[in-house]
Design a protein around this motif. Structure first.
Motif, short mmCIF file in Angstrom:
data_model
loop_
_atom_site.label_atom_id
_atom_site.label_comp_id
_atom_site.label_asym_id
_atom_site.label_seq_id
_atom_site.Cartn_x
_atom_site.Cartn_y
_atom_site.Cartn_z
N MET A 1 26.79 5.08 10.96
CA MET A 1 27.53 3.94 12.12
C MET A 1 27.14 2.41 11.14
O MET A 1 27.63 1.43 11.66
CB MET A 1 26.18 3.88 13.33
N GLY A 2 26.34 2.06 9.61
CA GLY A 2 26.48 0.84 9.42
C GLY A 2 25.53 0.42 10.10
O GLY A 2 25.04 -1.13 10.03
N HIS A 3 24.10 0.91 10.39
CA HIS A 3 23.06 0.44 10.66
C HIS A 3 22.03 0.64 10.02
O HIS A 3 21.52 1.84 9.68
CB HIS A 3 22.31 0.92 12.33
N GLU A 4 20.49 -0.27 9.72
CA GLU A 4 19.32 0.02 9.18
C GLU A 4 18.78 0.30 10.37
O GLU A 4 17.77 -0.22 11.30
CB GLU A 4 19.38 -1.25 8.26
N LEU A 5 17.39 1.24 10.44
CA LEU A 5 16.19 1.18 10.75
C LEU A 5 14.85 0.64 10.22
O LEU A 5 14.97 0.43 8.85
CB LEU A 5 15.61 3.47 10.35
N PRO A 6 14.11 0.14 11.60
CA PRO A 6 12.76 -0.96 11.33
C PRO A 6 12.40 0.18 10.65
O PRO A 6 12.05 1.64 10.67
CB PRO A 6 13.01 -1.94 11.82
N GLY A 7 10.75 -1.15 9.93
CA GLY A 7 10.01 -0.58 9.80
C GLY A 7 9.83 1.03 8.80
O GLY A 7 10.99 1.26 7.71
N VAL A 8 8.96 1.87 8.66
CA VAL A 8 8.44 2.78 7.67
C VAL A 8 9.65 4.04 7.89
O VAL A 8 10.12 4.36 7.32
CB VAL A 8 6.70 3.22 8.27
N GLU A 9 10.31 4.24 8.95
CA GLU A 9 11.31 5.29 9.28
C GLU A 9 12.47 4.64 8.57
O GLU A 9 12.64 5.72 7.68
CB GLU A 9 11.17 5.26 10.20
N THR B 1 34.22 8.98 12.02
CA THR B 1 34.03 8.23 11.36
C THR B 1 32.91 7.64 11.73
O THR B 1 32.23 7.09 11.35
CB THR B 1 34.42 7.66 10.06
N GLY B 2 33.32 7.17 12.87
CA GLY B 2 32.97 5.76 13.57
C GLY B 2 33.45 4.97 13.30
O GLY B 2 32.61 3.89 13.60
N MET B 3 33.89 4.68 11.93
CA MET B 3 34.18 3.65 11.62
C MET B 3 34.55 2.22 12.45
O MET B 3 35.43 2.20 13.59
CB MET B 3 35.58 3.54 10.33
#
Length: 427
Positions: free
Chosen positions: A385-393, A209-211
């Motif tokens: 992983m609990g990260h947010e992708l920046p920008g349009v993507e 899970t990568g927790m």
């Protein structure tokens, strides 16, 4: 002959001229509050300085004499009181301030910290502590000085141009090794030897899970398969749409995907273990492969405690100094504990070479590498992983059912390939 306007005037004292200008403020008796500067030998120059100060006041970038004289230690008190960050972030900032910044600048005013003073502190801290710690201390100092402008200083003295002085190599990155399935299996077996079946499932849950460790410590049965999402407390009325979508997508049953819901982490605050939102507010749903779903169901059937992964005494793993007391012998190995005087006898645990002397957190890094190796989409990987992708993507992409099923499939295939290798007779 002194020069005077309504808000600026000069006066001679001895052999030098002093200029006074209105600060834009009033005393308690409604009289204007003036500031002054002496030492001029030319009255026109003094008068011009007073006019310049009035211009700064009108533009809003003037620093009053009494503000510039604020002691750094007083400004640090104000800055710390104004923080509004997550618990661990604030704790880290306070530690840097109290252990390094305040002692160094305790007799210094904010206005006295110019670029030369800033460089001197950087040189001092680089000699005193490790490179990583020094970098974090400078980051906090930079924020403190940036926030002082333009209230206490006209501009921050933080130097952001190309580094001057001797070249310093960037901090060396931690060397990582591929996370082999056999290594995870040995960690899991060692963990089972150390604290029971919960240990075995803990290691495979983190690997699949990568927790983050603190999220695993905080996992409770109501957010874990097979109970979730039917057991979700549903405490947020604004999330009703999400609750309904999850009930149709995850759970135990035909067509549903087994999953874990990450809603909190445990951290110590004021000497007590408490629950907080996940780092960066990264609440998320993590689908799990069938083999792990079976393990978790078996584990929850075996106990009715508050936490999914319980410590030896039955409490939360977050309260037992897990890194030093549990992880180190699990990863580094430990001889058998035997004899009449041994309170808890246990078999020997062989060292896991790829994790010996290394951090538990690297299992999370290994999970990310597995996802990348299997070619999953960036949005699916980063969301997991609990990260947010920046920008349009990040704005236009979303994690689909097909993406989640692909993750489940690949993780299950890894497990089955390991079981096939383990079942082969040794030649």
């Amino acid at each position: 002959m002194a020069r005077r306007t309504l808000d600026v005037y000069t006066e001679w004292r001895g052999g030098t001229c002093r200029v006074k200008w209105w600060s834009g403020e009033y005393h308690a008796n409604d009289r204007k509050r003036f500031e002054s500067l002496g030492g001029f030998t030319d009255e026109d120059e003094a008068f011009k300085h007073g006019l310049d100060m009035l211009s700064e006041i009108r533009r809003g970038d003037h620093v009053a004499n009494r503000d510039g004289a604020t002691l750094m230690t007083d400004w640090l008190d104000d800055w710390l009181d104004g923080m509004d960050h997550a618990h661990l972030t604030e704790k880290g900032y306070r530690s840097k301030v109290e252990n390094h910044i305040r002692p160094y600048f305790k007799r210094t005013t904010v206005a006295e910290i110019d670029v030369l003073a800033w460089r001197a502190f950087r040189k001092h801290i680089n000699k005193k502590v490790a490179a990583g710690t020094a970098k974090n201390v400078m980051m906090v100092l930079n924020m403190v000085l940036d926030d002082a402008a333009p209230r206490l200083i006209k501009a921050s003295p933080v130097e952001r141009t190309k580094q001057r002085g001797k070249y310093q190599k960037k901090t060396k990155r931690e060397r990582k090794r591929d996370m082999a399935l056999e290594a995870v299996e040995q960690l899991a077996r060692n963990a089972e030897t150390y604290f029971g079946y919960a240990g075995y499932v803990f290691m495979w849950t983190m690997a699949c899970t990568g927790m983050r460790p603190a999220e695993l410590y905080a996992l409770t049965p109501d957010y874990c398969y097979p109970n979730w999402p039917a057991s979700d407390p549903r405490t947020d009325p604004d999330e009703e749409e999400r609750y309904e979508e999850e009930a149709e997508r995850y759970g135990k049953g035909e067509g549903l995907m087994p999953a874990i819901r990450v809603e909190r982490q445990v951290q110590h605050e004021e000497g007590e273990l408490r629950c907080f939102p996940p780092k960066y507010g990264s609440s998320r749903t993590l689908v799990i492969p069938p083999f792990l779903a079976e393990m978790l169901e078996k584990l929850l059937t075996s106990h009715d405690r508050e936490w999914v992964f319980t410590a030896i005494e039955g409490g939360c793993l977050g309260s037992v100094a897990f890194d030093s007391k549990y992880w180190r012998p699990i990863a580094d190995g430990e001889p058998a504990r035997e004899g009449e005087r041994v309170r808890r006898p246990r078999a020997a645990m062989p060292a896991v070479s790829s994790f010996k002397g290394r951090r538990l957190y690297l299992i999370r890094h290994g999970h990310k590498a597995w996802l990348d190796e299997d070619g999953h989409s960036r949005i699916a990987v980063e969301s997991r992983m609990g990260h947010e992708l920046p920008g349009v993507e990040g704005t236009y992409s979303s994690v689909t059912v097909a993406m989640e099923r692909a993750i489940m499939k690949k993780l299950q295939e890894r497990w089955e390939s390991l079981q096939e290798r383990l079942s082969r007779p040794e030649s």
